[in-house]
Design a protein around this motif. Structure first.
Motif, PDB file in Angstrom:
ATOM      1  N   ASP A 202      59.251  43.070  30.102  1.00 43.08           N
ATOM      2  CA  ASP A 202      58.769  42.849  31.593  1.00 43.08           C
ATOM      3  C   ASP A 202      57.406  42.162  31.142  1.00 43.08           C
ATOM      4  O   ASP A 202      57.158  41.794  30.028  1.00 43.08           O
ATOM      5  N   LEU A 203      56.944  41.609  32.487  1.00 45.17           N
ATOM      6  CA  LEU A 203      55.522  40.797  32.353  1.00 45.17           C
ATOM      7  C   LEU A 203      54.231  41.697  32.956  1.00 45.17           C
ATOM      8  O   LEU A 203      54.372  41.894  34.229  1.00 45.17           O
ATOM      9  N   PHE A 204      53.186  41.544  32.273  1.00 44.03           N
ATOM     10  CA  PHE A 204      51.903  41.985  32.892  1.00 44.03           C
ATOM     11  C   PHE A 204      50.874  41.041  33.040  1.00 44.03           C
ATOM     12  O   PHE A 204      50.715  40.138  31.903  1.00 44.03           O
ATOM     13  N   VAL A 205      50.258  40.839  34.038  1.00 46.45           N
ATOM     14  CA  VAL A 205      48.996  39.764  34.113  1.00 46.45           C
ATOM     15  C   VAL A 205      47.878  40.349  34.569  1.00 46.45           C
ATOM     16  O   VAL A 205      47.897  41.165  35.811  1.00 46.45           O
ATOM     17  N   ALA A 206      46.841  40.114  33.817  1.00 45.78           N
ATOM     18  CA  ALA A 206      45.267  40.606  34.345  1.00 45.78           C
ATOM     19  C   ALA A 206      44.778  39.498  35.027  1.00 45.78           C
ATOM     20  O   ALA A 206      44.976  38.447  34.727  1.00 45.78           O
ATOM     21  N   ASN A 207      43.839  39.771  36.281  1.00 41.79           N
ATOM     22  CA  ASN A 207      43.417  38.615  37.135  1.00 41.79           C
ATOM     23  C   ASN A 207      42.215  38.870  37.451  1.00 41.79           C
ATOM     24  O   ASN A 207      41.660  40.078  37.169  1.00 41.79           O
TER      25      ASN A 207
ATOM     26  N   PHE B 156      46.516  33.967  42.587  1.00 41.67           N
ATOM     27  CA  PHE B 156      45.716  34.698  41.451  1.00 41.67           C
ATOM     28  C   PHE B 156      45.199  33.954  40.461  1.00 41.67           C
ATOM     29  O   PHE B 156      45.662  32.902  40.339  1.00 41.67           O
ATOM     30  N   LEU B 157      43.969  34.321  39.697  1.00 40.22           N
ATOM     31  CA  LEU B 157      43.654  33.675  38.482  1.00 40.22           C
ATOM     32  C   LEU B 157      43.880  34.395  37.451  1.00 40.22           C
ATOM     33  O   LEU B 157      43.262  35.452  37.310  1.00 40.22           O
ATOM     34  N   GLY B 158      44.642  34.047  36.686  1.00 44.15           N
ATOM     35  CA  GLY B 158      45.241  34.796  35.589  1.00 44.15           C
ATOM     36  C   GLY B 158      44.417  34.707  34.166  1.00 44.15           C
ATOM     37  O   GLY B 158      44.103  33.745  34.041  1.00 44.15           O
ATOM     38  N   TRP B 159      44.513  35.953  33.647  1.00 41.31           N
ATOM     39  CA  TRP B 159      43.901  35.774  32.216  1.00 41.31           C
ATOM     40  C   TRP B 159      44.955  36.554  30.949  1.00 41.31           C
ATOM     41  O   TRP B 159      45.747  35.891  30.676  1.00 41.31           O
ATOM     42  N   GLY B 160      44.584  37.765  30.555  1.00 41.32           N
ATOM     43  CA  GLY B 160      45.233  38.531  29.503  1.00 41.32           C
ATOM     44  C   GLY B 160      46.557  38.543  30.140  1.00 41.32           C
ATOM     45  O   GLY B 160      47.000  38.935  31.322  1.00 41.32           O
TER      46      GLY B 160
ATOM     47  N   TYR C 184      40.222  44.310  39.662  1.00 41.39           N
ATOM     48  CA  TYR C 184      39.213  44.133  38.444  1.00 41.39           C
ATOM     49  C   TYR C 184      38.823  42.714  38.349  1.00 41.39           C
ATOM     50  O   TYR C 184      39.554  41.804  38.820  1.00 41.39           O
ATOM     51  N   THR C 185      37.727  42.376  37.667  1.00 42.02           N
ATOM     52  CA  THR C 185      37.320  41.313  37.441  1.00 42.02           C
ATOM     53  C   THR C 185      37.759  40.993  35.963  1.00 42.02           C
ATOM     54  O   THR C 185      36.865  40.708  35.003  1.00 42.02           O
ATOM     55  N   ALA C 186      39.038  41.026  35.527  1.00 45.87           N
ATOM     56  CA  ALA C 186      39.599  41.083  34.249  1.00 45.87           C
ATOM     57  C   ALA C 186      39.521  39.655  33.699  1.00 45.87           C
ATOM     58  O   ALA C 186      39.552  38.760  34.071  1.00 45.87           O
ATOM     59  N   ARG C 187      39.268  39.941  32.279  1.00 46.16           N
ATOM     60  CA  ARG C 187      39.392  38.734  31.250  1.00 46.16           C
ATOM     61  C   ARG C 187      40.446  39.258  30.509  1.00 46.16           C
ATOM     62  O   ARG C 187      41.492  38.812  30.221  1.00 46.16           O
ATOM     63  N   GLY C 188      39.976  39.699  29.193  1.00 46.49           N
ATOM     64  CA  GLY C 188      40.941  39.952  27.997  1.00 46.49           C
ATOM     65  C   GLY C 188      41.530  41.099  28.696  1.00 46.49           C
ATOM     66  O   GLY C 188      41.183  42.066  29.255  1.00 46.49           O
ATOM     67  N   ALA C 189      42.875  41.395  27.660  1.00 48.70           N
ATOM     68  CA  ALA C 189      43.937  42.613  27.861  1.00 48.70           C
ATOM     69  C   ALA C 189      44.335  42.625  26.767  1.00 48.70           C
ATOM     70  O   ALA C 189      44.990  41.953  25.951  1.00 48.70           O
ATOM     71  N   ALA C 190      44.666  43.982  26.182  1.00 48.11           N
ATOM     72  CA  ALA C 190      45.284  44.371  25.109  1.00 48.11           C
ATOM     73  C   ALA C 190      46.385  45.472  25.413  1.00 48.11           C
ATOM     74  O   ALA C 190      46.014  46.339  26.333  1.00 48.11           O
ATOM     75  N   PHE C 191      47.382  45.560  24.556  1.00 47.97           N
ATOM     76  CA  PHE C 191      48.441  46.257  25.024  1.00 47.97           C
ATOM     77  C   PHE C 191      49.145  47.107  23.777  1.00 47.97           C
ATOM     78  O   PHE C 191      48.951  46.584  22.751  1.00 47.97           O
ATOM     79  N   GLY C 192      49.184  48.362  23.988  1.00 45.42           N
ATOM     80  CA  GLY C 192      49.888  49.199  23.036  1.00 45.42           C
ATOM     81  C   GLY C 192      49.841  50.809  23.428  1.00 45.42           C
ATOM     82  O   GLY C 192      49.268  51.078  24.682  1.00 45.42           O
TER      83      GLY C 192
ATOM     84  N   TRP D 224      39.060  31.119  51.331  1.00 44.10           N
ATOM     85  CA  TRP D 224      40.133  30.610  50.647  1.00 44.10           C
ATOM     86  C   TRP D 224      41.353  31.416  50.322  1.00 44.10           C
ATOM     87  O   TRP D 224      42.282  31.256  49.657  1.00 44.10           O
ATOM     88  N   GLY D 225      41.334  32.873  50.837  1.00 41.89           N
ATOM     89  CA  GLY D 225      42.437  33.811  50.589  1.00 41.89           C
ATOM     90  C   GLY D 225      42.620  34.268  49.298  1.00 41.89           C
ATOM     91  O   GLY D 225      43.597  34.667  48.709  1.00 41.89           O
ATOM     92  N   THR D 226      41.331  34.295  48.412  1.00 40.22           N
ATOM     93  CA  THR D 226      41.414  34.921  47.132  1.00 40.22           C
ATOM     94  C   THR D 226      40.099  35.737  46.967  1.00 40.22           C
ATOM     95  O   THR D 226      39.122  35.489  47.835  1.00 40.22           O
ATOM     96  N   THR D 227      39.989  36.365  45.979  1.00 40.25           N
ATOM     97  CA  THR D 227      38.719  37.263  45.568  1.00 40.25           C
ATOM     98  C   THR D 227      38.318  37.329  44.425  1.00 40.25           C
ATOM     99  O   THR D 227      39.032  36.861  43.448  1.00 40.25           O
ATOM    100  N   TRP D 228      37.080  37.751  44.170  1.00 39.60           N
ATOM    101  CA  TRP D 228      36.644  37.926  42.861  1.00 39.60           C
ATOM    102  C   TRP D 228      36.986  38.693  42.080  1.00 39.60           C
ATOM    103  O   TRP D 228      37.556  38.621  40.896  1.00 39.60           O
ATOM    104  N   ALA D 229      37.302  39.899  42.516  1.00 40.17           N
ATOM    105  CA  ALA D 229      38.004  41.258  41.788  1.00 40.17           C
ATOM    106  C   ALA D 229      39.569  41.003  42.382  1.00 40.17           C
ATOM    107  O   ALA D 229      39.698  41.000  43.656  1.00 40.17           O
TER     108      ALA D 229
END
Length: 617
Positions: free
Chosen positions: A425-430, A408-412, A476-484, A442-447
């Motif tokens: 716990d831990l959440f990762v957006a990719n 995975f390519l991780g962001w937020g 998702y083609t995620a970048r930023g992530a906010a939590f609440g 390559w075994g990976t994807t854009w989304a």
């Protein structure tokens, strides 16, 4: 329990140019790099790994779904009113580095109605810059309180209409209203909240625009924090790449494999620290403070938090493909660059990683802040356990977090207690940066699907199953992530800013009878309205929990300032201590659980602070 800070020895080995064992040596055979294939060299990775496929032959980044698994998060974007908005940047083909990094997201209450609203940073397209189509606009979605949101960005005056990347939030003038700072390629924005539903851009007047149209600076991220404890929010801005390739520049003709060039091989941009003068203006003091980044590292995300419990907020910066920064606040307006000796600059193999996002939290209940970084694909995300005294150890493999994150390519990212069991716990957006990666073997994807790791009693983590059809099984083609907690049910929800797509709201629907608490800390004159840097220490059910008010973090984003605690089966809070940025420590009596408590500095019972023996230099 004490732990040996083994990373420090690896870091010193780097200084001495000793041999570093390759990361593949500790991986299972199926995870070892396949040396016969070559990849582009735009970002630092651990090597090239064989594709990980699910039972149906799909890349694990877009598969591995589990029929009948419990649904923990559900995507409510369409019903919420956010689906018509779209974040865009550069070209769909992602020809340039500029095209691939947007954008941040903020979850904050702009109108003081007690409900978190959403701000989504947008980029621009080259067609819009040429006047051939309208400029993409940022969005400010007002929380209507019924599960829906209304975009009021135009009325509020916060559309930005520049090449946006990150967002920071604070009440910089202490007037009781949240203000916004947007980092751009080009002049940045400081939107001062007028208190009537509108904002005014005062960046130029305040001295924090960073750059003008003739000399654009790429500010990737920003974060507010009061580093000198004067009660006013100061501002850190992380620079990324200097004069990046784009249409009409010499860099346009650079040829790189697969997609765009960079960041490695491109000159890096410096960082900035703006001291809040208290009169609506700021003074740039990064060189004097020791955080100007003379190395020109590629800054992606920054966060203010007290890492060594001396009462002063420290600064961490996630850098892309080069060592990370960890600055310890000396309390005199300057910082010690403890990046390498702290263990945070590199991973346990003594290798720099392509860092994107930062999570902060105490996962093992020892009262110390731990750090978690997301990275480029073909590398693992890194958990740094706080060993005390400003040192950290990479325990990603021991904690069960390394191997599953490699494709995975991780962001937020964030530490959050999704099931309210009292363990964070831990959440990762990719999401990948190469839009054509699906066509390669390559075994990976854009989304990509998000990752959720369940904390196993503070000892290790296990990957939560991605129930078929749930938010964890959506790509998702995620970048930023906010939590609440956006809907007031006591469960932490997630907002994703997705590139070339609509944003996403993942509503937490975890079936749980556990109890919870939400704390809204109101700082006094010397702590600032949001008390960034405050620490809450809670005892309930025989367990210590720590939560900090953090400025920045995730990926170039700002999460809800309110502090969420899961209490498990506990129906009462045994003790709650708040350490305010001003230095005041207080205990508060919590009369009931499963509700929001607003705590005002000065409203609790003062706690005596033990004297700290002075040591000679």
């Amino acid at each position: 329990m004490s732990h040996v800070p083994h990373f420090r020895f690896a870091a010193l080995a780097v200084i001495l140019l000793a041999a570093i064992s390759p990361v593949a040596a500790q991986m299972a055979p199926a995870q070892q790099p396949a040396q016969e294939e070559k990849r582009p060299v735009g970002s630092s990775t651990a090597g090239v790994y064989r594709p990980v496929l699910d039972a149906k032959g799909r890349p694990i980044t877009a598969g591995g779904f589990v029929d009948g698994a419990p649904v923990l998060f559900t995507d409510i974007t369409a019903a919420s009113g956010l689906s018509l908005h779209k974040t865009r940047a550069g070209t769909l083909e992602k020809k340039f580095l500029l095209d691939a990094v947007t954008g941040g997201v903020a979850l904050f209450d702009y109108n003081n109605d007690g409900r978190p609203d959403i701000y989504l940073v947008n980029g621009v397209t080259y067609e819009s810059l040429a006047g051939k189509e309208p400029l993409p606009r940022a969005a400010l979605f007002r929380n209507n309180g019924d599960g829906t949101f209304t975009d009021v960005a135009e009325q509020a005056g916060v559309t930005n209409e520049r090449f946006g990347f990150g967002v920071a939030v604070a009440d910089f003038d202490n007037d009781g209203w949240n203000d916004l700072y947007v980092s751009n390629f080009g002049a940045n924005r400081l939107y001062r909240n007028n208190g009537d539903g509108t904002f005014t851009d005062v960046a130029e007047k305040a001295g924090v625009a960073v750059s003008g149209a003739k000399s654009p600076v790429w500010s990737a991220a920003a974060a507010f924090g009061d580093y000198d404890r004067d009660g006013r929010a100061d501002l850190f801005v992380a620079g990324y790449v200097k004069d990046p390739p784009r249409p009409g520049t010499p860099g346009e003709k650079l040829v790189c494999p697969v997609s765009f060039c960079g960041p490695m091989g491109l000159p890096g941009e410096r960082d900035f620290l703006f001291h809040n003068n208290g009169d609506g203006t700021f003074t740039e003091v990064s060189k004097r403070a020791g955080v100007s980044d003379p190395n020109g590292y590629y800054g992606m995300t920054a966060a203010w938090i007290d890492l060594n419990d001396d009462g002063w907020v420290d600064l961490v910066v996630a850098n892309d493909s080069v060592p990370n920064y960890l600055y310890l606040n000396r309390g005199d307006g300057t910082f010690e660059d403890a990046s390498l000796l702290s263990g945070f600059a590199l991973n346990e193999d003594g290798r720099a990683q392509a860092s994107m996002g930062i999570a902060t939290g105490d996962y093992n209940h020892d009262g110390l802040v731990d750090l978690y970084l997301t990275h480029f694909s073909d590398d693992y995300n890194t958990l740094y356990r706080n060993e005390g005294g400003g040192t950290f150890a990479d325990i990603s493999r021991q904690a069960g977090l390394a191997a599953s994150s490699i494709p995975f390519l991780g962001w937020g990212t964030a530490f959050l207690d999704y099931d309210n069991d009292g363990h964070t716990d831990l959440f990762v957006a990719n999401g990948h940066v190469y839009s054509g990666v699906d066509k390669l073997a390559w075994g990976t994807t854009w989304a990509q699907r998000p990752l959720l790791y369940r904390n196993l009693a503070g000892q290790s983590f296990e990957l939560a199953p991605a129930a078929t059809g749930s938010g964890l099984a959506t790509l998702y083609t995620a970048r930023g992530a906010a939590f609440g907690d956006m809907d007031g049910d006591g469960k932490v929800d997630v907002v994703l800013n997705n590139l070339d797509a609509a944003p996403a709201i993942l509503r937490n629907v975890t079936a749980s009878t556990h109890h919870w608490l939400l704390l809204d800390l109101i700082g006094g004159p010397m702590s600032g309205r949001h008390a960034i840097g405050a620490v809450a220490l809670l005892q309930a059910g025989g367990r210590l929990q720590r939560n900090d008010v953090v400025g920045g973090g995730s990926f170039s984003s700002q999460s809800d300032f309110r502090l969420h605690f899961g209490l498990g089966p506990a129906t009462k809070v045994d003790s709650l201590e708040v350490r305010w940025p001003s230095g005041l420590r207080e205990r508060f009596e919590i009369s009931a659980v499963n509700r929001v408590h607003r705590l005002q500095e000065g409203g609790g019972k003062p706690v005596a602070v033990p004297a700290t023996p002075q040591t000679k230099p």
